[in-house]
Design a protein around this motif. Structure first.
Motif, PDB file in Angstrom:
ATOM      1  N   TYR A  61     -92.531 -41.268 -52.967  1.00 37.37           N
ATOM      2  CA  TYR A  61     -92.838 -39.866 -53.222  1.00 37.37           C
ATOM      3  C   TYR A  61     -94.201 -39.683 -53.891  1.00 37.37           C
ATOM      4  O   TYR A  61     -94.699 -38.565 -53.997  1.00 37.37           O
ATOM      5  N   THR A  62     -94.797 -40.803 -54.338  1.00 41.54           N
ATOM      6  CA  THR A  62     -96.135 -40.719 -54.928  1.00 41.54           C
ATOM      7  C   THR A  62     -97.229 -40.912 -53.882  1.00 41.54           C
ATOM      8  O   THR A  62     -98.391 -40.743 -54.181  1.00 41.54           O
ATOM      9  N   VAL A  63     -96.838 -41.288 -52.664  1.00 41.24           N
ATOM     10  CA  VAL A  63     -97.800 -41.502 -51.591  1.00 41.24           C
ATOM     11  C   VAL A  63     -97.926 -40.225 -50.773  1.00 41.24           C
ATOM     12  O   VAL A  63     -96.939 -39.722 -50.231  1.00 41.24           O
ATOM     13  N   LYS A  64     -99.130 -39.703 -50.709  1.00 40.40           N
ATOM     14  CA  LYS A  64     -99.361 -38.459 -49.993  1.00 40.40           C
ATOM     15  C   LYS A  64     -99.686 -38.748 -48.526  1.00 40.40           C
ATOM     16  O   LYS A  64    -100.559 -39.545 -48.220  1.00 40.40           O
ATOM     17  N   THR A  65     -98.963 -38.117 -47.638  1.00 41.00           N
ATOM     18  CA  THR A  65     -99.227 -38.261 -46.208  1.00 41.00           C
ATOM     19  C   THR A  65     -99.333 -36.874 -45.586  1.00 41.00           C
ATOM     20  O   THR A  65     -98.628 -35.944 -45.972  1.00 41.00           O
ATOM     21  N   THR A  66    -100.225 -36.753 -44.609  1.00 42.73           N
ATOM     22  CA  THR A  66    -100.398 -35.466 -43.916  1.00 42.73           C
ATOM     23  C   THR A  66     -99.670 -35.439 -42.586  1.00 42.73           C
ATOM     24  O   THR A  66     -99.531 -34.378 -41.977  1.00 42.73           O
ATOM     25  N   GLU A  67     -99.188 -36.595 -42.137  1.00 45.31           N
ATOM     26  CA  GLU A  67     -98.507 -36.681 -40.859  1.00 45.31           C
ATOM     27  C   GLU A  67     -97.112 -36.050 -40.935  1.00 45.31           C
ATOM     28  O   GLU A  67     -96.516 -35.958 -42.009  1.00 45.31           O
ATOM     29  N   LYS A  68     -96.619 -35.607 -39.792  1.00 49.60           N
ATOM     30  CA  LYS A  68     -95.279 -35.048 -39.682  1.00 49.60           C
ATOM     31  C   LYS A  68     -94.342 -36.107 -39.105  1.00 49.60           C
ATOM     32  O   LYS A  68     -94.705 -36.803 -38.154  1.00 49.60           O
ATOM     33  N   PHE A  69     -93.133 -36.216 -39.683  1.00 50.18           N
ATOM     34  CA  PHE A  69     -92.195 -37.246 -39.275  1.00 50.18           C
ATOM     35  C   PHE A  69     -90.851 -36.636 -38.906  1.00 50.18           C
ATOM     36  O   PHE A  69     -90.469 -35.582 -39.424  1.00 50.18           O
ATOM     37  N   GLU A  70     -90.157 -37.349 -38.026  1.00 48.59           N
ATOM     38  CA  GLU A  70     -88.856 -36.888 -37.570  1.00 48.59           C
ATOM     39  C   GLU A  70     -87.832 -36.875 -38.690  1.00 48.59           C
ATOM     40  O   GLU A  70     -86.942 -36.024 -38.727  1.00 48.59           O
ATOM     41  N   ASN A  71     -87.954 -37.806 -39.612  1.00 47.06           N
ATOM     42  CA  ASN A  71     -87.065 -37.854 -40.770  1.00 47.06           C
ATOM     43  C   ASN A  71     -87.743 -38.633 -41.888  1.00 47.06           C
ATOM     44  O   ASN A  71     -88.778 -39.283 -41.689  1.00 47.06           O
ATOM     45  N   GLU A  72     -87.161 -38.557 -43.080  1.00 49.74           N
ATOM     46  CA  GLU A  72     -87.755 -39.173 -44.258  1.00 49.74           C
ATOM     47  C   GLU A  72     -87.802 -40.695 -44.161  1.00 49.74           C
ATOM     48  O   GLU A  72     -88.725 -41.343 -44.674  1.00 49.74           O
ATOM     49  N   ARG A  73     -86.850 -41.298 -43.479  1.00 45.58           N
ATOM     50  CA  ARG A  73     -86.840 -42.757 -43.380  1.00 45.58           C
ATOM     51  C   ARG A  73     -88.014 -43.260 -42.541  1.00 45.58           C
ATOM     52  O   ARG A  73     -88.580 -44.314 -42.822  1.00 45.58           O
ATOM     53  N   LEU A  74     -88.386 -42.519 -41.507  1.00 44.35           N
ATOM     54  CA  LEU A  74     -89.561 -42.905 -40.717  1.00 44.35           C
ATOM     55  C   LEU A  74     -90.830 -42.717 -41.526  1.00 44.35           C
ATOM     56  O   LEU A  74     -91.799 -43.463 -41.346  1.00 44.35           O
ATOM     57  N   ARG A  75     -90.833 -41.752 -42.425  1.00 45.72           N
ATOM     58  CA  ARG A  75     -91.990 -41.574 -43.305  1.00 45.72           C
ATOM     59  C   ARG A  75     -92.138 -42.782 -44.223  1.00 45.72           C
ATOM     60  O   ARG A  75     -93.247 -43.303 -44.417  1.00 45.72           O
ATOM     61  N   ARG A  76     -91.039 -43.245 -44.792  1.00 48.73           N
ATOM     62  CA  ARG A  76     -91.092 -44.425 -45.650  1.00 48.73           C
ATOM     63  C   ARG A  76     -91.536 -45.651 -44.858  1.00 48.73           C
ATOM     64  O   ARG A  76     -92.293 -46.489 -45.355  1.00 48.73           O
ATOM     65  N   ALA A  77     -91.046 -45.769 -43.622  1.00 51.01           N
ATOM     66  CA  ALA A  77     -91.460 -46.893 -42.785  1.00 51.01           C
ATOM     67  C   ALA A  77     -92.955 -46.840 -42.511  1.00 51.01           C
ATOM     68  O   ALA A  77     -93.632 -47.877 -42.495  1.00 51.01           O
ATOM     69  N   PHE A  78     -93.471 -45.636 -42.298  1.00 57.00           N
ATOM     70  CA  PHE A  78     -94.913 -45.461 -42.073  1.00 57.00           C
ATOM     71  C   PHE A  78     -95.712 -45.958 -43.279  1.00 57.00           C
ATOM     72  O   PHE A  78     -96.697 -46.697 -43.132  1.00 57.00           O
ATOM     73  N   ILE A  79     -95.272 -45.602 -44.479  1.00 57.45           N
ATOM     74  CA  ILE A  79     -95.955 -46.048 -45.695  1.00 57.45           C
ATOM     75  C   ILE A  79     -95.944 -47.574 -45.776  1.00 57.45           C
ATOM     76  O   ILE A  79     -96.965 -48.210 -46.072  1.00 57.45           O
ATOM     77  N   ALA A  80     -94.782 -48.164 -45.508  1.00 60.03           N
ATOM     78  CA  ALA A  80     -94.652 -49.621 -45.585  1.00 60.03           C
ATOM     79  C   ALA A  80     -95.544 -50.324 -44.578  1.00 60.03           C
ATOM     80  O   ALA A  80     -96.249 -51.294 -44.898  1.00 60.03           O
ATOM     81  N   LEU A  81     -95.543 -49.849 -43.339  1.00 57.42           N
ATOM     82  CA  LEU A  81     -96.311 -50.511 -42.278  1.00 57.42           C
ATOM     83  C   LEU A  81     -97.803 -50.332 -42.477  1.00 57.42           C
ATOM     84  O   LEU A  81     -98.600 -51.232 -42.160  1.00 57.42           O
TER      85      LEU A  81
END
Length: 375
Positions: free
Chosen positions: A58-78
């Motif tokens: 939640y401290t990582v700011k992203t501007t991309e849109k994701f299908e769900n929160e888990r894919l957002r977390r995966a994006f941060i990790a990758l």
């Protein structure tokens, strides 16, 4: 005093600095030096145990849109992992950008186990990619991953404790890399892991006794720098295949080995093991491969070696064994290869010199003994 993580990070960075200044053209060198600098800043600020701070995503700011929160977390990790890669000669991760992480090469998505409506990152397969880098703690955000295959790359450093959050892990293969440090205890926290492959790295120290209390099917530990005795808890192991070869294990084979009812293949070759074989070995009725070559075992072969009714490959070569080579071993019904060369046997039965079955290969090189006929 530098932390354990920082020490291992410095080892990685030293190696890759040589690559950067010796192998790349000046233009690419500048780019990679910048990446190396960023990576070093990340590594040197990690917690000592490699844990991921609470609510980090939640401290990582992203501007991309994701299908769900888990894919957002995966994006941060990758994305963090891509920044931690110093070299990708096959351009495997060239399409690792943008929010569609399920389209990333080597990344596989599936429906979440706990919520079939959600698509999640379930597996990563980068086998034989030859990628150089390290594991950032952000990989702990991949909480839906059940499979990681990274055979034949150049990842270094330690396995961070943040991976304890990957509670669905089923197969973990980091073989043929450059990982260091003690046995990665984080794997003990995975309740569902079945396949663990750590071979051909630089792990060192002792094995935790709890390892053999995991419900594993396959365990590959060979070609590292492990030391100490093999824990007595090995008898509790459910593995069908386990390899200890090419380490520095010492002491005796634990007597509890006879309780390994699922065991099919076990390899102890090229260690510092010694003493006599425990009589309990004869309880391994289902073993097909038994290899204790290139150790310092002494004494005579126990008579219950002949209980290996299903053994296909039996290798006891390169030890300090004495006495006779029992006739019954050479008549085992499933035996195809029996190596007992470079020992100190005093007798060999004709059943071993001229096996009754034509498809048995016997290796008795280096023996000077009396041959005993049984005909």
């Amino acid at each position: 005093m530098a932390s354990r993580q920082s020490f291992h990070a410095f080892g990685c960075l030293t190696f890759f600095s040589c690559i950067l200044f010796c192998s790349y053209t000046p233009t690419f060198a500048l780019i990679d030096v910048e990446r190396s600098y960023i990576a070093r800043r990340q590594l040197l600020t990690l917690r000592e145990n490699g844990e991921l701070p609470d609510r980090y995503e939640y401290t990582v700011k992203t501007t991309e849109k994701f299908e769900n929160e888990r894919l957002r977390r995966a994006f941060i990790a990758l994305q963090a992992w891509k920044k931690a890669m110093y070299s990708d000669p096959k351009n495997i991760t060239s399409n690792w950008f943008g929010p569609n992480v399920c389209d990333y090469k080597g990344v596989y998505c599936a429906r979440a186990i706990d919520d079939p409506k959600l698509k999640v990152v379930a597996g990563i397969d980068l086998n034989h990619a030859d990628i150089a880098g390290y594991f950032p703690v952000e990989l702990g955000l991949l909480t839906d991953v059940a499979l990681i295959h990274l055979n034949s790359n150049r990842f270094c450093g330690i396995i961070p404790d943040s991976l304890s959050k990957l509670t669905l892990m089923h197969e973990f293969d980091v073989s043929n890399n450059r990982f260091v440090g003690v046995f990665p205890r984080v794997v003990l926290s995975w309740p569902s892991v079945k396949y663990l492959d750590l071979r051909f790295n630089n792990f060192e120290g002792c094995l935790p006794p709890e390892l053999f209390e995991k419900d594993l099917d396959a365990l590959f530990l060979n070609d590292n720098r492990f030391t100490c005795n093999i824990p007595e808890t090995i008898g509790k192991s459910s593995v069908s295949v386990v390899t200890f070869a090419n380490n520095k294990f010492k002491g005796c084979i634990p007597r509890s080995i006879g309780k390994m009812s699922n065991l099919d293949e076990i390899i102890f070759s090229n260690n510092n093991l010694g003493g006599c074989f425990p009589q309990e070995i004869g309880l391994l009725h289902n073993v097909t491969i038994f290899d204790v070559s290139k150790n310092s075992f002494m004494g005579s072969l126990p008579a219950n070696f002949s209980c290996f009714k299903k053994v296909d490959v039996l290798d006891i070569s390169g030890n300090k064994l004495t006495g006779s080579v029992p006739e019954d071993i050479c008549k085992l019904p499933s035996l195809s290869s029996f190596k007992f060369s470079y020992n100190y046997f005093s007798e060999e039965h004709m059943a071993c010199i001229k096996p009754e079955r034509k498809n048995i290969v016997v290796d008795d090189v280096g023996q000077m003994y009396r041959r005993v006929s049984t005909f």
